[in-house]
Design a protein around this motif. Structure first.
Motif, PDB file in Angstrom:
ATOM      1  N   SER A   7     -47.765 -21.477 -32.728  1.00 27.77           N
ATOM      2  CA  SER A   7     -49.055 -22.041 -32.328  1.00 27.77           C
ATOM      3  C   SER A   7     -49.145 -22.178 -30.813  1.00 27.77           C
ATOM      4  O   SER A   7     -50.181 -21.852 -30.213  1.00 27.77           O
ATOM      5  N   TRP A   8     -48.090 -22.648 -30.198  1.00 23.50           N
ATOM      6  CA  TRP A   8     -48.076 -22.857 -28.753  1.00 23.50           C
ATOM      7  C   TRP A   8     -48.096 -21.527 -28.007  1.00 23.50           C
ATOM      8  O   TRP A   8     -48.817 -21.366 -27.022  1.00 23.50           O
ATOM      9  N   THR A  14     -53.582 -16.797 -25.193  1.00 22.22           N
ATOM     10  CA  THR A  14     -55.039 -16.707 -25.081  1.00 22.22           C
ATOM     11  C   THR A  14     -55.515 -17.265 -23.747  1.00 22.22           C
ATOM     12  O   THR A  14     -56.345 -16.652 -23.067  1.00 22.22           O
ATOM     13  N   ALA A  15     -55.002 -18.428 -23.366  1.00 22.35           N
ATOM     14  CA  ALA A  15     -55.438 -19.066 -22.117  1.00 22.35           C
ATOM     15  C   ALA A  15     -55.104 -18.208 -20.902  1.00 22.35           C
ATOM     16  O   ALA A  15     -55.940 -18.004 -20.016  1.00 22.35           O
ATOM     17  N   VAL A  16     -53.894 -17.683 -20.874  1.00 23.52           N
ATOM     18  CA  VAL A  16     -53.444 -16.892 -19.715  1.00 23.52           C
ATOM     19  C   VAL A  16     -54.217 -15.581 -19.618  1.00 23.52           C
ATOM     20  O   VAL A  16     -54.430 -15.056 -18.520  1.00 23.52           O
ATOM     21  N   TRP A 142     -52.210 -28.328 -30.948  1.00 23.09           N
ATOM     22  CA  TRP A 142     -52.362 -26.963 -30.401  1.00 23.09           C
ATOM     23  C   TRP A 142     -53.482 -26.220 -31.115  1.00 23.09           C
ATOM     24  O   TRP A 142     -54.253 -25.491 -30.486  1.00 23.09           O
ATOM     25  N   THR A 143     -53.563 -26.381 -32.426  1.00 19.20           N
ATOM     26  CA  THR A 143     -54.590 -25.668 -33.187  1.00 19.20           C
ATOM     27  C   THR A 143     -55.988 -26.147 -32.804  1.00 19.20           C
ATOM     28  O   THR A 143     -56.904 -25.340 -32.595  1.00 19.20           O
ATOM     29  N   LEU A 144     -56.159 -27.461 -32.697  1.00 25.07           N
ATOM     30  CA  LEU A 144     -57.466 -27.996 -32.301  1.00 25.07           C
ATOM     31  C   LEU A 144     -57.841 -27.546 -30.892  1.00 25.07           C
ATOM     32  O   LEU A 144     -58.980 -27.135 -30.643  1.00 25.07           O
ATOM     33  N   HIS A 145     -56.897 -27.591 -29.969  1.00 25.89           N
ATOM     34  CA  HIS A 145     -57.200 -27.176 -28.601  1.00 25.89           C
ATOM     35  C   HIS A 145     -57.431 -25.661 -28.504  1.00 25.89           C
ATOM     36  O   HIS A 145     -58.185 -25.215 -27.637  1.00 25.89           O
ATOM     37  N   HIS A 146     -56.807 -24.905 -29.391  1.00 24.53           N
ATOM     38  CA  HIS A 146     -57.081 -23.465 -29.405  1.00 24.53           C
ATOM     39  C   HIS A 146     -58.522 -23.217 -29.843  1.00 24.53           C
ATOM     40  O   HIS A 146     -59.229 -22.387 -29.261  1.00 24.53           O
ATOM     41  N   LEU A 147     -58.954 -23.973 -30.845  1.00 25.01           N
ATOM     42  CA  LEU A 147     -60.354 -23.871 -31.262  1.00 25.01           C
ATOM     43  C   LEU A 147     -61.288 -24.314 -30.136  1.00 25.01           C
ATOM     44  O   LEU A 147     -62.337 -23.706 -29.910  1.00 25.01           O
ATOM     45  N   ASP A 148     -60.912 -25.370 -29.421  1.00 23.20           N
ATOM     46  CA  ASP A 148     -61.695 -25.824 -28.272  1.00 23.20           C
ATOM     47  C   ASP A 148     -61.795 -24.726 -27.215  1.00 23.20           C
ATOM     48  O   ASP A 148     -62.863 -24.492 -26.640  1.00 23.20           O
ATOM     49  N   LEU A 149     -60.685 -24.079 -26.956  1.00 24.30           N
ATOM     50  CA  LEU A 149     -60.621 -23.074 -25.899  1.00 24.30           C
ATOM     51  C   LEU A 149     -61.570 -21.915 -26.161  1.00 24.30           C
ATOM     52  O   LEU A 149     -62.252 -21.430 -25.254  1.00 24.30           O
ATOM     53  N   VAL A 150     -61.637 -21.461 -27.409  1.00 30.22           N
ATOM     54  CA  VAL A 150     -62.387 -20.238 -27.715  1.00 30.22           C
ATOM     55  C   VAL A 150     -63.768 -20.518 -28.306  1.00 30.22           C
ATOM     56  O   VAL A 150     -64.469 -19.573 -28.673  1.00 30.22           O
ATOM     57  N   MET A 151     -64.168 -21.777 -28.386  1.00 32.81           N
ATOM     58  CA  MET A 151     -65.421 -22.109 -29.073  1.00 32.81           C
ATOM     59  C   MET A 151     -66.617 -21.347 -28.524  1.00 32.81           C
ATOM     60  O   MET A 151     -67.505 -20.923 -29.278  1.00 32.81           O
ATOM     61  N   HIS A 152     -66.672 -21.154 -27.210  1.00 34.08           N
ATOM     62  CA  HIS A 152     -67.784 -20.444 -26.588  1.00 34.08           C
ATOM     63  C   HIS A 152     -67.345 -19.109 -25.989  1.00 34.08           C
ATOM     64  O   HIS A 152     -68.026 -18.564 -25.119  1.00 34.08           O
ATOM     65  N   LEU A 153     -66.208 -18.613 -26.488  1.00 36.75           N
ATOM     66  CA  LEU A 153     -65.654 -17.343 -25.996  1.00 36.75           C
ATOM     67  C   LEU A 153     -65.418 -16.428 -27.193  1.00 36.75           C
ATOM     68  O   LEU A 153     -64.293 -16.307 -27.692  1.00 36.75           O
ATOM     69  N   ASP A 155     -64.983 -13.381 -27.708  1.00 35.79           N
ATOM     70  CA  ASP A 155     -64.051 -12.265 -27.622  1.00 35.79           C
ATOM     71  C   ASP A 155     -62.591 -12.709 -27.520  1.00 35.79           C
ATOM     72  O   ASP A 155     -61.693 -11.863 -27.528  1.00 35.79           O
ATOM     73  N   ALA A 156     -62.350 -14.006 -27.410  1.00 36.22           N
ATOM     74  CA  ALA A 156     -60.981 -14.512 -27.262  1.00 36.22           C
ATOM     75  C   ALA A 156     -60.334 -14.712 -28.635  1.00 36.22           C
ATOM     76  O   ALA A 156     -61.006 -15.034 -29.622  1.00 36.22           O
ATOM     77  N   SER A 157     -59.032 -14.546 -28.687  1.00 31.92           N
ATOM     78  CA  SER A 157     -58.294 -14.689 -29.943  1.00 31.92           C
ATOM     79  C   SER A 157     -58.151 -16.156 -30.326  1.00 31.92           C
ATOM     80  O   SER A 157     -57.880 -17.008 -29.472  1.00 31.92           O
ATOM     81  N   GLY A 158     -58.308 -16.433 -31.617  1.00 34.90           N
ATOM     82  CA  GLY A 158     -58.194 -17.793 -32.115  1.00 34.90           C
ATOM     83  C   GLY A 158     -56.787 -18.143 -32.537  1.00 34.90           C
ATOM     84  O   GLY A 158     -55.848 -17.363 -32.368  1.00 34.90           O
ATOM     85  N   PRO A 159     -56.597 -19.334 -33.106  1.00 35.49           N
ATOM     86  CA  PRO A 159     -55.265 -19.802 -33.504  1.00 35.49           C
ATOM     87  C   PRO A 159     -54.740 -19.063 -34.731  1.00 35.49           C
ATOM     88  O   PRO A 159     -55.519 -18.490 -35.503  1.00 35.49           O
ATOM     89  N   PRO A 160     -53.415 -19.086 -34.934  1.00 34.85           N
ATOM     90  CA  PRO A 160     -52.816 -18.442 -36.113  1.00 34.85           C
ATOM     91  C   PRO A 160     -53.339 -19.050 -37.407  1.00 34.85           C
ATOM     92  O   PRO A 160     -53.616 -20.248 -37.471  1.00 34.85           O
TER      93      PRO A 160
END
Length: 215
Positions: A7-8, A14-16, A142-153, A155-160
């Motif tokens: 997850s991490w 995704t972030a990088v 990590w999973t919640l923040h991954h969803l936060d990261l890509v919510m408006h993106l 084309d970005a990859s989501g969490p496992p």
């Protein structure tokens, strides 16, 4: 602990890999841009390193399920740490520098997690957990923040997928209708999006006690 690493790693990757222009877009965290969230992840990675290097001698007071405090009140953004995170993120004018620091500290946190004895007792925020329970609890974060990261993106990859499924269980996912996807349960259950009228009807009495706000 293996799921923590997957997850991490997925979240950091995704972030990088985000283009610079995405850092000024909104994230799924209310009031936070993507750059603010990435800065928050950097601070979280520091917390993981500090906790794994802080052994405890007493018996555990929390476990994986009770590590996070659950309330029904969403954050207001007035917390001093929230304000500090936004100011720190703004100081990183170059997103590459922010992601460099995230990857530098984040990869160290990942290595420390892989090397940790799951039975080691560690201390954080005045509580004691085993390292295994502490790291397992972070799969949800990590999973919640991954969803936060890509919510408006889009084309970005989501969490496992296995991280989503595990996290659904950790917020009482069995109480949600089976028609809800794991992602729906996490977003609606934690107040990251409001349920639609149809979803609210399906939720029934559960709708009245949502969201489950983790802190």
């Amino acid at each position: 602990m293996e799921l923590f690493s997957r997850s991490w790693t997925a979240l950091r990757t995704t972030a990088v890999g985000l283009p610079a222009e995405d850092f000024d877009r909104p994230s799924g965290c209310a009031g936070r841009l993507v750059r603010d969230l990435v800065c928050h992840l950097f601070i979280d990675a520091q917390d993981v390193l500090i906790t794994l290097a802080t052994p405890a001698e007493t018996e555990p007071t929390r476990d994986e399920l009770t590590h996070w405090t659950v309330s029904g009140t969403p954050p207001t953004g007035d917390d001093p740490l929230d304000a500090l995170t936004v100011r720190l993120a703004a100081a990183y004018e170059d997103p590459d520098l922010l992601t460099f620091h995230l990857e530098d500290v984040g990869s160290a946190a990942g290595r420390a997690a892989r090397l940790a004895d799951p039975d080691l007792r560690v201390s954080t925020c005045g509580e004691v957990l085993t390292a295994g329970d502490y790291l397992s609890a972070y799969v949800l974060l990590w999973t919640l923040h991954h969803l936060d990261l890509v919510m408006h993106l889009p084309d970005a990859s989501g969490p496992p997928r296995d991280g989503l499924a595990r996290s659904r269980e950790r917020i009482d996912g069995t109480a949600f209708p089976s028609s809800f996807t794991d992602e729906d349960v996490l977003l609606v259950g934690t107040g990251r999006r409001a349920p639609t009228d149809a979803e609210r009807r399906e939720l029934g009495e559960l709708a009245a006690v949502l969201p489950f706000v983790l802190g």
